[in-house]
Design a protein around this motif. Structure first.
Motif, PDB file in Angstrom:
ATOM      1  N   HIS A 238       0.838  -1.201   0.000  1.00  0.00           N
ATOM      2  CA  HIS A 238       0.000   0.000   0.000  1.00  0.00           C
ATOM      3  C   HIS A 238       0.878   1.258   0.000  1.00  0.00           C
ATOM      4  O   HIS A 238       0.550   2.268  -0.611  1.00  0.00           O
ATOM      5  CB  HIS A 238      -0.914  -0.038   1.228  1.00  0.00           C
ATOM      6  CG  HIS A 238      -1.883   1.090   1.311  1.00  0.00           C
ATOM      7  ND1 HIS A 238      -2.732   1.416   0.278  1.00  0.00           N
ATOM      8  CD2 HIS A 238      -2.157   1.978   2.305  1.00  0.00           C
ATOM      9  CE1 HIS A 238      -3.493   2.454   0.646  1.00  0.00           C
ATOM     10  NE2 HIS A 238      -3.152   2.806   1.862  1.00  0.00           N
TER      11      HIS A 238
ATOM     12  N   ARG B 218      11.558 -11.813  -8.641  1.00  0.00           N
ATOM     13  CA  ARG B 218      12.724 -10.943  -8.585  1.00  0.00           C
ATOM     14  C   ARG B 218      12.785 -10.344  -7.188  1.00  0.00           C
ATOM     15  O   ARG B 218      11.777 -10.308  -6.466  1.00  0.00           O
ATOM     16  CB  ARG B 218      12.647  -9.851  -9.655  1.00  0.00           C
ATOM     17  CG  ARG B 218      11.477  -8.907  -9.494  1.00  0.00           C
ATOM     18  CD  ARG B 218      11.275  -8.052 -10.743  1.00  0.00           C
ATOM     19  NE  ARG B 218      10.122  -7.176 -10.588  1.00  0.00           N
ATOM     20  CZ  ARG B 218      10.206  -5.885 -10.250  1.00  0.00           C
ATOM     21  NH1 ARG B 218      11.391  -5.328 -10.069  1.00  0.00           N
ATOM     22  NH2 ARG B 218       9.126  -5.153 -10.115  1.00  0.00           N
TER      23      ARG B 218
ATOM     24  N   ASP C 253      14.936   0.545  -3.358  1.00  0.00           N
ATOM     25  CA  ASP C 253      14.290   0.615  -4.667  1.00  0.00           C
ATOM     26  C   ASP C 253      12.808   0.264  -4.619  1.00  0.00           C
ATOM     27  O   ASP C 253      12.070   0.542  -5.567  1.00  0.00           O
ATOM     28  CB  ASP C 253      14.989  -0.345  -5.644  1.00  0.00           C
ATOM     29  CG  ASP C 253      16.423   0.064  -5.887  1.00  0.00           C
ATOM     30  OD1 ASP C 253      16.691   1.284  -5.830  1.00  0.00           O
ATOM     31  OD2 ASP C 253      17.268  -0.816  -6.117  1.00  0.00           O
TER      32      ASP C 253
ATOM     33  N   PHE D 114      10.371   1.290  -2.476  1.00  0.00           N
ATOM     34  CA  PHE D 114       9.481   2.434  -2.269  1.00  0.00           C
ATOM     35  C   PHE D 114       9.798   3.509  -3.304  1.00  0.00           C
ATOM     36  O   PHE D 114      10.854   4.117  -3.282  1.00  0.00           O
ATOM     37  CB  PHE D 114       9.637   2.985  -0.853  1.00  0.00           C
ATOM     38  CG  PHE D 114       9.259   1.983   0.206  1.00  0.00           C
ATOM     39  CD1 PHE D 114       7.926   1.696   0.458  1.00  0.00           C
ATOM     40  CD2 PHE D 114      10.237   1.312   0.921  1.00  0.00           C
ATOM     41  CE1 PHE D 114       7.565   0.770   1.423  1.00  0.00           C
ATOM     42  CE2 PHE D 114       9.894   0.387   1.882  1.00  0.00           C
ATOM     43  CZ  PHE D 114       8.554   0.108   2.131  1.00  0.00           C
ATOM     44  N   VAL D 115       8.887   3.714  -4.223  1.00  0.00           N
ATOM     45  CA  VAL D 115       9.143   4.611  -5.344  1.00  0.00           C
ATOM     46  C   VAL D 115       8.618   6.015  -5.053  1.00  0.00           C
ATOM     47  O   VAL D 115       9.303   7.008  -5.274  1.00  0.00           O
ATOM     48  CB  VAL D 115       8.493   4.056  -6.630  1.00  0.00           C
ATOM     49  CG1 VAL D 115       8.654   5.029  -7.787  1.00  0.00           C
ATOM     50  CG2 VAL D 115       9.126   2.706  -6.980  1.00  0.00           C
ATOM     51  N   ASP D 116       7.403   6.088  -4.568  1.00  0.00           N
ATOM     52  CA  ASP D 116       6.798   7.397  -4.293  1.00  0.00           C
ATOM     53  C   ASP D 116       5.581   7.133  -3.407  1.00  0.00           C
ATOM     54  O   ASP D 116       5.317   5.993  -3.039  1.00  0.00           O
ATOM     55  CB  ASP D 116       6.389   8.075  -5.606  1.00  0.00           C
ATOM     56  CG  ASP D 116       6.351   9.602  -5.478  1.00  0.00           C
ATOM     57  OD1 ASP D 116       6.241  10.109  -4.337  1.00  0.00           O
ATOM     58  OD2 ASP D 116       6.442  10.286  -6.501  1.00  0.00           O
TER      59      ASP D 116
ATOM     60  N   PHE E  41       2.336   6.005  -2.182  1.00  0.00           N
ATOM     61  CA  PHE E  41       1.445   4.931  -2.640  1.00  0.00           C
ATOM     62  C   PHE E  41       1.996   4.168  -3.843  1.00  0.00           C
ATOM     63  O   PHE E  41       1.243   3.530  -4.568  1.00  0.00           O
ATOM     64  CB  PHE E  41       0.052   5.477  -2.992  1.00  0.00           C
ATOM     65  CG  PHE E  41      -0.697   6.044  -1.832  1.00  0.00           C
ATOM     66  CD1 PHE E  41      -0.981   5.262  -0.727  1.00  0.00           C
ATOM     67  CD2 PHE E  41      -1.129   7.360  -1.845  1.00  0.00           C
ATOM     68  CE1 PHE E  41      -1.680   5.780   0.351  1.00  0.00           C
ATOM     69  CE2 PHE E  41      -1.823   7.893  -0.768  1.00  0.00           C
ATOM     70  CZ  PHE E  41      -2.104   7.098   0.331  1.00  0.00           C
ATOM     71  N   GLU E  42       3.267   4.279  -4.090  1.00  0.00           N
ATOM     72  CA  GLU E  42       3.821   3.684  -5.299  1.00  0.00           C
ATOM     73  C   GLU E  42       5.058   2.868  -4.949  1.00  0.00           C
ATOM     74  O   GLU E  42       5.976   3.366  -4.308  1.00  0.00           O
ATOM     75  CB  GLU E  42       4.183   4.802  -6.281  1.00  0.00           C
ATOM     76  CG  GLU E  42       4.403   4.308  -7.682  1.00  0.00           C
ATOM     77  CD  GLU E  42       4.790   5.449  -8.614  1.00  0.00           C
ATOM     78  OE1 GLU E  42       4.481   6.615  -8.307  1.00  0.00           O
ATOM     79  OE2 GLU E  42       5.421   5.163  -9.635  1.00  0.00           O
ATOM     80  N   THR E  43       5.043   1.592  -5.388  1.00  0.00           N
ATOM     81  CA  THR E  43       6.176   0.719  -5.125  1.00  0.00           C
ATOM     82  C   THR E  43       6.691   0.134  -6.433  1.00  0.00           C
ATOM     83  O   THR E  43       6.150   0.400  -7.496  1.00  0.00           O
ATOM     84  CB  THR E  43       5.770  -0.465  -4.223  1.00  0.00           C
ATOM     85  OG1 THR E  43       4.885  -1.308  -4.968  1.00  0.00           O
ATOM     86  CG2 THR E  43       5.073   0.002  -2.963  1.00  0.00           C
TER      87      THR E  43
ATOM     88  N   ILE F 208       6.385  -2.817  -7.302  1.00  0.00           N
ATOM     89  CA  ILE F 208       5.537  -3.924  -7.743  1.00  0.00           C
ATOM     90  C   ILE F 208       4.818  -3.520  -9.034  1.00  0.00           C
ATOM     91  O   ILE F 208       4.124  -2.501  -9.065  1.00  0.00           O
ATOM     92  CB  ILE F 208       4.479  -4.283  -6.680  1.00  0.00           C
ATOM     93  CG1 ILE F 208       5.129  -4.555  -5.329  1.00  0.00           C
ATOM     94  CG2 ILE F 208       3.659  -5.496  -7.130  1.00  0.00           C
ATOM     95  CD1 ILE F 208       4.134  -4.659  -4.183  1.00  0.00           C
TER      96      ILE F 208
ATOM     97  N   GLU G 220       2.168  -3.864 -12.354  1.00  0.00           N
ATOM     98  CA  GLU G 220       0.714  -4.086 -12.441  1.00  0.00           C
ATOM     99  C   GLU G 220       0.376  -5.577 -12.512  1.00  0.00           C
ATOM    100  O   GLU G 220      -0.723  -5.989 -12.165  1.00  0.00           O
ATOM    101  CB  GLU G 220       0.156  -3.397 -13.693  1.00  0.00           C
ATOM    102  CG  GLU G 220       0.370  -1.897 -13.724  1.00  0.00           C
ATOM    103  CD  GLU G 220      -0.858  -1.141 -13.256  1.00  0.00           C
ATOM    104  OE1 GLU G 220      -1.944  -1.739 -13.288  1.00  0.00           O
ATOM    105  OE2 GLU G 220      -0.719   0.016 -12.857  1.00  0.00           O
TER     106      GLU G 220
END
Lengths: 245, 284
Positions: B118, B145, B151, B153-155, B157-159, B161, B163
């Protein structure tokens, strides 16, 4: 409430003016946005918004109520509504362009905003992050287009898109009379670690063309709990919607 | 409010879940414990055609020992993590953070992997997991993988993972014998962190030899406070001894401003809470 955002594009004011009047062209700078109809001074479109667990489609309409080519100023009345009726946003947006010393154009957007919507619980008011990100992307794209030479960054190319976005955010001068908007724009140094993973570890491109616009989703959600932030961000979204439609 | 109509599947293997996901594509939503997704569906902020419930996939549950790391299955509930002996022995910091996470009901339904996927920046699991240098195992149609916490946690609400991918487990390097504390600052006990600090400290009670620090809600992702970690190595485990290092807690942060507090307030909190967390972790 009035909110003000400013940014600069690297071409003359007449060209900028012409570009902003080409609704469909500007709309292409907003991932997920579609102009469904443009008729004289009115237009309609939709924006697909994705943010984490949220996915919404906003339909909106707008009307140019004033267009002054001599002063390089236009005023738009815009209304947006979530497709499932969860929230609405209305805004009167005044956009003014002026030549600056560097032969570019300063664009100022003043938004008078009214929103309704549902509250929801998230960890914090995410509006600032989201609006910075959105506006950064939008401005980066505009700058490229108005710059003329550079080919548009393919939306699917995550790394490139992120780079230009970070640069744009750094240049972004978004100011606001709302206390919530006093957060400094993200420093360029702070952006890359989160946004640009090393190529070796980069996942396969997964940001598709319509998954990048995060902003509008959050606005109605947090409207009650975090109304100030919501207002700030919604303004940005509505501003963008209006600008590009 | 009642969610819009959706189809529901509860596959019993990761492979089946992946193929259901591949088939439905953008119209599907993965559900772990559902503690964030269900409210979103009920508020009609999302309307997937298909909800893929991972709750019946036994292989995603539980904690196991894997040599120099422990492995937490993505569908292990917070409650299970909190009371797991391996977690308490080798990754005490995780148990400390889970202890303060939400309320008992949510800890019984919510899952370790679900909360991390999440990726709410105010969520309490990102900071301890990032601090301990965890790796995330992600399954896709082409196999699995592994992605490092830096790496993952991208932003907001964005990981990392994709789609078409599912987070299956989290590998946490063993920090056996380290003291740990999660210092969470909230107005209401079960609420989201205004700021949180996760600290794991290796010390002999008087001197700190090594430290791992993670910050919650000080940016759009969990932040590893490497400046503090560097400053703490060799520091005396006293208030004055750790002060200089803890003052570096704001390095590289970009905290939000909201009704709970503005960015300056959060920066101040980060320094204070880091000091408290470190000292408690060092058992001072």
């Amino acid at each position: 409430m009035d909110l003000t955002h400013r940014f600069t594009v690297p071409v003359g004011v007449d060209e900028t003016w012409a570009h902003f009047n080409d609704i469909a062209s500007v709309a292409e700078c907003f991932p997920g946005a579609q102009v469904t109809s443009a008729d004289g001074d009115s237009f309609a479109g939709s924006v697909k918004v994705k943010l984490g667990p949220i996915a919404l489609v906003y339909n909106g309409t707008g009307t140019f109520v004033e267009k002054d080519e001599n002063l390089h100023r236009f005023v738009v009345d815009a209304k947006g509504k979530d497709k499932r009726g969860n929230g609405t946003a209305g805004a009167k947006v005044t956009l003014t362009m002026a030549s600056n010393a560097a032969a570019g154009t300063d664009v100022e957007v003043v938004t008078d905003l009214a929103i309704t919507g549902k509250p929801a619980q998230f960890g914090r008011g995410v509006m600032q992050d989201v609006s910075d990100k959105l506006l950064g992307q939008f401005v980066a794209c505009l700058e490229e287009r108005l710059g003329g030479e550079a080919p548009a960054v393919p939306p699917a190319d995550t790394e490139e898109a992120v780079t230009s976005e970070a640069a744009a955010v750094a240049e972004l001068d978004a100011t606001s009379e709302a206390p919530a908007a006093e957060v400094p724009p993200p420093a360029p140094a702070a952006a890359p670690p989160a946004a640009a993973p090393p190529p070796a570890a980069a996942p396969p491109p997964r940001k598709n063309d319509d998954a990048l616009d995060l902003g509008a989703a959050v606005l109605p959600i947090l409207a009650k709990t975090y109304w100030k932030q919501a207002v700030v961000a919604l303004v940005v979204i509505v501003v963008l919607l209006v600008i590009l439609f | 409010m009642i969610p819009t109509r959706f189809d529901y599947v509860a596959p019993t293997s990761v492979e089946d879940a992946l193929s259901a996901l591949a088939e439905a594509g953008d119209d599907a939503k993965i559900m772990a414990g559902g503690q964030s997704l269900l409210p979103v569906l009920r508020m009609r902020l999302n309307a997937p055609e298909l909800v893929i419930d991972l709750g019946k996939i036994e292989s995603l549950r539980g904690v196991r020992d894997d040599g120099d790391a422990i492995v937490i299955g993505a569908m292990t509930t917070h409650h299970e993590v909190l009371h797991d002996p391996l977690v308490n022995e080798h990754a005490l910091l995780v148990a400390r953070a889970v202890h303060d996470l939400a309320d008992a009901q949510i800890r019984h339904r919510g899952t370790f992997g679900g909360a991390l996927a999440h990726a709410d920046p105010a969520g309490d699991l990102g900071a301890p997991v990032a601090a301990l240098g965890a790796d995330f195992v992600i399954a896709g149609s082409g196999g699995t993988r592994t992605v490092s916490a830096d790496d993952f946690f991208v932003d907001i609400f964005e990981t990392a993972i994709g789609e078409d991918e599912i987070l299956t487990e989290v590998r946490i390097p063993k920090h056996t014998g380290w003291g740990a504390h999660y210092e969470k600052f909230v107005r209401i006990a079960h609420q989201w962190s205004i700021v949180g600090v996760a600290a794991a400290v290796k010390s002999d009670g008087s001197t700190i030899s090594d430290a791992r620090i993670g910050l919650t809600n000080m940016g759009s992702t969990p932040i590893r406070a490497r400046g503090v970690e560097a400053g703490l190595a060799g520091a005396e485990a006293t208030e004055s001894g750790v002060q200089a290092a803890c003052d570096r807690a704001t390095e590289g942060t970009n905290p939000p401003s909201d009704l709970n507090g503005n960015a300056d307030y959060r920066r101040h909190l980060a320094g204070v809470l880091t000091r408290r967390a470190v000292l408690k972790a060092a058992h001072v």
